[in-house]
Each structure stands twice: as C-alpha cells, then as structure tokens.
Design a protein around this motif. Structure first.
Motif, PDB file in Angstrom:
ATOM      1  N   GLY A   1       0.783  -1.101  -0.114  1.00  0.00           N
ATOM      2  CA  GLY A   1       0.162  -0.052   0.077  1.00  0.00           C
ATOM      3  C   GLY A   1       0.899   1.264   0.022  1.00  0.00           C
ATOM      4  N   TYR A   2       0.483   2.187   0.839  1.00  0.00           N
ATOM      5  CA  TYR A   2       1.297   3.412   0.892  1.00  0.00           C
ATOM      6  C   TYR A   2       2.739   3.352   1.482  1.00  0.00           C
ATOM      7  CZ  TYR A   2      -0.340   3.695   5.811  1.00  0.00           C
ATOM      8  OH  TYR A   2      -0.405   3.135   7.197  1.00  0.00           O
ATOM      9  N   ASP A   3       3.084   2.058   2.250  1.00  0.00           N
ATOM     10  CA  ASP A   3       4.446   1.609   2.850  1.00  0.00           C
ATOM     11  C   ASP A   3       5.064   0.944   1.667  1.00  0.00           C
ATOM     12  OD1 ASP A   3       6.606   1.021   4.121  1.00  0.00           O
ATOM     13  OD2 ASP A   3       5.381  -0.337   5.405  1.00  0.00           O
ATOM     14  N   MET A   4       5.896   1.656   1.200  1.00  0.00           N
ATOM     15  CA  MET A   4       6.634   1.262  -0.014  1.00  0.00           C
ATOM     16  C   MET A   4       7.923   0.485   0.295  1.00  0.00           C
ATOM     17  SD  MET A   4       6.433   3.849  -3.263  1.00  0.00           S
ATOM     18  CE  MET A   4       7.338   5.007  -2.388  1.00  0.00           C
ATOM     19  N   GLY A   5       8.276   0.601   1.713  1.00  0.00           N
ATOM     20  CA  GLY A   5       9.686   0.023   2.132  1.00  0.00           C
ATOM     21  C   GLY A   5      10.709   0.820   1.140  1.00  0.00           C
ATOM     22  N   MET A   6      11.816   0.004   0.937  1.00  0.00           N
ATOM     23  CA  MET A   6      12.980   0.820   0.200  1.00  0.00           C
ATOM     24  C   MET A   6      12.409   0.764  -1.231  1.00  0.00           C
ATOM     25  SD  MET A   6      16.419  -1.052   1.268  1.00  0.00           S
ATOM     26  CE  MET A   6      15.922  -2.636   1.354  1.00  0.00           C
ATOM     27  N   LYS A   7      13.077   1.795  -1.826  1.00  0.00           N
ATOM     28  CA  LYS A   7      12.798   2.200  -3.446  1.00  0.00           C
ATOM     29  C   LYS A   7      13.907   2.313  -3.929  1.00  0.00           C
ATOM     30  CE  LYS A   7      10.210   5.205  -6.267  1.00  0.00           C
ATOM     31  NZ  LYS A   7       9.236   6.503  -6.133  1.00  0.00           N
ATOM     32  N   GLY A   8      14.282   1.668  -5.134  1.00  0.00           N
ATOM     33  CA  GLY A   8      15.340   2.031  -6.003  1.00  0.00           C
ATOM     34  C   GLY A   8      15.268   2.243  -7.242  1.00  0.00           C
ATOM     35  N   ARG A   9      16.212   2.475  -8.284  1.00  0.00           N
ATOM     36  CA  ARG A   9      15.880   2.979  -9.544  1.00  0.00           C
ATOM     37  C   ARG A   9      14.658   1.923 -10.022  1.00  0.00           C
ATOM     38  NH1 ARG A   9      21.438   3.162  -9.125  1.00  0.00           N
ATOM     39  NH2 ARG A   9      21.538   1.243 -10.257  1.00  0.00           N
ATOM     40  N   ASN A  10      14.796   0.852 -10.032  1.00  0.00           N
ATOM     41  CA  ASN A  10      13.833  -0.079 -10.763  1.00  0.00           C
ATOM     42  C   ASN A  10      12.938  -1.019 -10.061  1.00  0.00           C
ATOM     43  OD1 ASN A  10      14.847   0.892 -13.399  1.00  0.00           O
ATOM     44  ND2 ASN A  10      16.742  -0.235 -13.034  1.00  0.00           N
ATOM     45  N   PHE A  11      12.945  -0.804  -8.559  1.00  0.00           N
ATOM     46  CA  PHE A  11      12.137  -1.950  -7.892  1.00  0.00           C
ATOM     47  C   PHE A  11      11.653  -0.966  -6.650  1.00  0.00           C
ATOM     48  CE2 PHE A  11      16.060  -1.413  -5.353  1.00  0.00           C
ATOM     49  CZ  PHE A  11      15.612  -1.631  -4.123  1.00  0.00           C
ATOM     50  N   THR A  12      10.507  -1.365  -6.043  1.00  0.00           N
ATOM     51  CA  THR A  12      10.203  -1.050  -4.618  1.00  0.00           C
ATOM     52  C   THR A  12      10.091  -2.435  -3.945  1.00  0.00           C
ATOM     53  OG1 THR A  12       7.817  -1.470  -5.233  1.00  0.00           O
ATOM     54  CG2 THR A  12       8.544   1.008  -5.498  1.00  0.00           C
ATOM     55  N   GLU A  13      10.392  -2.245  -2.593  1.00  0.00           N
ATOM     56  CA  GLU A  13      10.331  -3.489  -1.662  1.00  0.00           C
ATOM     57  C   GLU A  13       8.983  -4.098  -1.712  1.00  0.00           C
ATOM     58  OE1 GLU A  13      11.873  -4.671   2.548  1.00  0.00           O
ATOM     59  OE2 GLU A  13      11.976  -2.560   2.349  1.00  0.00           O
ATOM     60  N   LYS A  14       7.965  -3.196  -1.497  1.00  0.00           N
ATOM     61  CA  LYS A  14       6.427  -3.921  -1.403  1.00  0.00           C
ATOM     62  C   LYS A  14       6.269  -4.730  -2.514  1.00  0.00           C
ATOM     63  CE  LYS A  14       3.802  -0.202  -3.546  1.00  0.00           C
ATOM     64  NZ  LYS A  14       2.793   0.713  -3.343  1.00  0.00           N
ATOM     65  N   GLU A  15       6.754  -4.253  -3.921  1.00  0.00           N
ATOM     66  CA  GLU A  15       6.399  -5.175  -5.085  1.00  0.00           C
ATOM     67  C   GLU A  15       7.332  -6.370  -5.164  1.00  0.00           C
ATOM     68  OE1 GLU A  15       7.204  -2.395  -8.259  1.00  0.00           O
ATOM     69  OE2 GLU A  15       5.149  -1.570  -8.005  1.00  0.00           O
ATOM     70  N   THR A  16       8.548  -6.199  -4.861  1.00  0.00           N
ATOM     71  CA  THR A  16       9.368  -7.638  -5.091  1.00  0.00           C
ATOM     72  C   THR A  16       9.142  -8.461  -3.733  1.00  0.00           C
ATOM     73  OG1 THR A  16      11.169  -5.837  -5.631  1.00  0.00           O
ATOM     74  CG2 THR A  16      12.045  -8.019  -4.646  1.00  0.00           C
ATOM     75  N   THR A  17       8.697  -8.068  -2.717  1.00  0.00           N
ATOM     76  CA  THR A  17       8.436  -9.063  -1.511  1.00  0.00           C
ATOM     77  C   THR A  17       7.324  -9.843  -1.903  1.00  0.00           C
ATOM     78  OG1 THR A  17       7.403  -7.271  -0.423  1.00  0.00           O
ATOM     79  CG2 THR A  17       9.604  -7.773   0.371  1.00  0.00           C
TER      80      THR A  17
END
Length: 346
Positions: free
Chosen positions: A167-183
């Motif tokens: 949701g609104y808590d993305m966790g870490m965010k990089g150039r091509n990833f967000t933690e919430k999507e990867t996990t």
C-alpha cells in the motif's frame, strides 16, 4: 644574575612537582585484581564460574558477541587465572586462547575475556555473594552438522507467508524496484512452490494493500500455521535471517501488539532452533555466493505470533540480479530455511 636565579628556582619547583606527582600516582595506582575461572560440563549446558572481589563482580557485564562467543568485561584491569584442560590453573596471557574443557575456550584481554563455546544456543547469568561469583550457564544446541536436509524434504504442512510492506508503505525504493512489489512477487512464488508440494499456504497479503504489523500478527494467529515466514529486502548484497529469542510471560506487553494465546498464558512463544538456522545459512551461502547472516532479534512481527517464525531479508535488487535463474535460487534458499527449521523442531 637575577635571570639565572629565576631559572634555577623554576627548575627546582619543576623537579619537586614531578617527584610528588609521580609518588601520588604510584600511591593511587591500583594493582589488577585476580579473577579465577573454572568450567564444568553438564547434560545440555556448560557452567562457567568467575570468582573475584565483590566490586569487580558487580561491575562485570556479560554479552553474546557473535556466533558462539560470550564477552565478559570487568571494566577494570584484571589478571585471569584459569585451569587448562587436564592441568593446574595458570595465568592467562593476553590474546592466547586456552581450552578449559571440551568445546570451551577462553581468551584474556587486559580487562575482559572472550569465551568460545561450541554450538552455543543461549546463556543465563547470575551474580552471587559470599563468596562473590559470576555464574554463566551456557546452553548447548545441536551442532549444525547434525541437521541434514534431503531435496524437497519439508516436514511442515501449513505455512503463513508475509510479503513485507504494501500500500502506501513502499519500503525501500530503488531505480527499478520497490520493496513492497519485490516481496509480494517472491512471496507468491514461494506460496506456489509450496502449494505444488501439497502444502497449505496462507498469504498475509495477495495484492498491493496496506497492513499494519498488528493486522499481520492477528491474521497469522487466527490460522495457527506450523511456521511463519516474513519476507523483506536488505540494503546490501546479502541475505539476512532473523529469528526471535524467547518471550517470557507478559513483560513489555502493549496494546499495540496482540499477544499469541500461549504468551498471554505466560508460556514462552515457539521459536526456531538457532543451530538449525545456522546450518541453513551455511548451505545458502555456499550456493548463492553472498554473505548470509543469522541474528536473533525480538522483531514484533515474528516475536508475537504463535508459531515458529522467521524474517528473511533478501539481497538488494540493485546489487543482486533478480533474473529467472537467481529467483529460483532465492526460492530454494527460502525452502532451505524452512526445511532446516523443521529439522530443528524434531
């Protein structure tokens, strides 16, 4: 002539002060106290007893320092005498390890010492008087070599898998990833793999939704799985495994974190054998070729569920290639943690 007299007078005063200050230092200087230590082996623990003056025992601190190491700091200079295995007590030389008994070594420093205990699981510390003693009970787990895992061998039947953030808590965010999507992606792959093995799997979230820690714990405790896995990302190119130490009784309870039924009744929460996880970490490190760490921390999301629980930080996607082959290797790494954890429960 006047200048010469002043110089001589200054030198006399300087020598007088130097002699007296050095005399004062010698008088106020304290000889290092002698500390004696002995160790005795019992069925599932080693008892290590330090004897020293009361003030040294009361000031002493004891901490777990890395894998299998206990650090004892007396806060002041000491001379440590210990019995070598099968010999009389000797004064320990700094930085020279001495074996006290099978699987227990001691290394002295100027004001502290380090105890290395094979397969150390946990410690209890007591300070006693009359005579003054520091008692450390070092509990021994099974060695990592005692755990074996056959391909696809997972004893657990029911699982709860938690994709960190959302949701609104993305966790870490990089150039091509967000933690919430990867996990979430990895959690779904793990759930599908387990389901194909005939296992029952519950996902705390199946989409991009906001869940509090309280929500996750409540959902898991309602289903009572055999193991709970929470997936997150590391900021480095490493894999970190966190398990929770024992939680005893109701101490530290807050309204924000719901207790598992066992905890509310004063029963220690279920935990995963440390040496089983260390065995998994060794196996994963050799396969992935990256650093793998295991640490015990009372993280709320794993400390307050009524099942053995583990939080795993996968390597950072900007430093580790998440192609199909490596994703399969990461899923296999997660399965190894689960499999070895089941072995530690037997």
């Amino acid at each position: 002539m006047r200048i010469k007299f002043v110089v001589i007078e200054f030198l006399i005063c300087f020598l007088f002060l130097s002699v007296h200050s050095s005399g004062f230092a010698a008088q106020s200087g304290k000889e290092p106290a002698t500390v004696t230590v002995k160790a005795g082996k019992h069925a599932n623990y080693v008892r290590i007893v330090f004897s020293a003056p009361e003030e040294y025992i009361q000031k002493a601190s004891v901490i777990l320092s890395g894998s299998n190491v206990i650090k004892v700091d007396f806060q002041s200079a000491v001379v440590i005498k210990a019995a070598q295995k099968g010999s009389e007590k000797i004064i320990l030389k700094p930085d020279v390890p001495v074996e006290m008994t099978g699987g227990v070594k001691i290394t002295a420093k100027s004001s502290s010492c380090a105890l290395t205990v094979d397969n150390l699981d946990d410690i209890d510390v007591s300070k006693l008087s009359s005579p003054s003693r520091l008692v450390i009970d070092a509990y021994i787990g099974k060695p990592s070599s005692a755990y074996s895992l056959q391909e696809g061998d997972i004893a657990f039947e029911s699982f709860a898998v938690d994709a960190g953030h959302g949701g609104y808590d993305m966790g870490m965010k990089g150039r091509n990833f967000t933690e919430k999507e990867t996990t979430l992606s990895i959690a779904k792959e793990l759930a599908n793999t387990l389901a194909k093995k005939g296992k029952k799997v519950f996902l705390t979230r199946k989409a991009d939704q906001t869940l509090t820690i309280k929500d996750r714990i409540k959902a898991v405790n309602l289903r009572s799985p055999e193991i709970f896995i929470s997936i997150h990302l590391s900021s480095k190119n490493e894999l970190n495994i966190y398990t929770s130490p024992k939680i005893k009784g109701r101490k530290g309870k807050t309204e924000e974190i719901p207790e598992a039924p066992e905890q509310a009744a004063g029963i220690p929460a279920a935990e995963i054998d440390k040496n089983a996880v260390n065995a998994a970490a060794q196996a994963i490190k050799s396969e992935l070729g990256i650093n793998v760490r295991h640490e015990r921390l009372p993280l709320p999301v794993i400390a307050h569920v009524n099942a053995p629980a583990v939080l795993i930080e996968l390597p950072n996607p900007e430093k580790f290639n998440y192609d199909r082959k490596n994703r399969e290797r990461l899923i296999n790494a997660l399965l190894k943690v689960i499999g070895y954890s089941a072995r530690g429960k037997e």
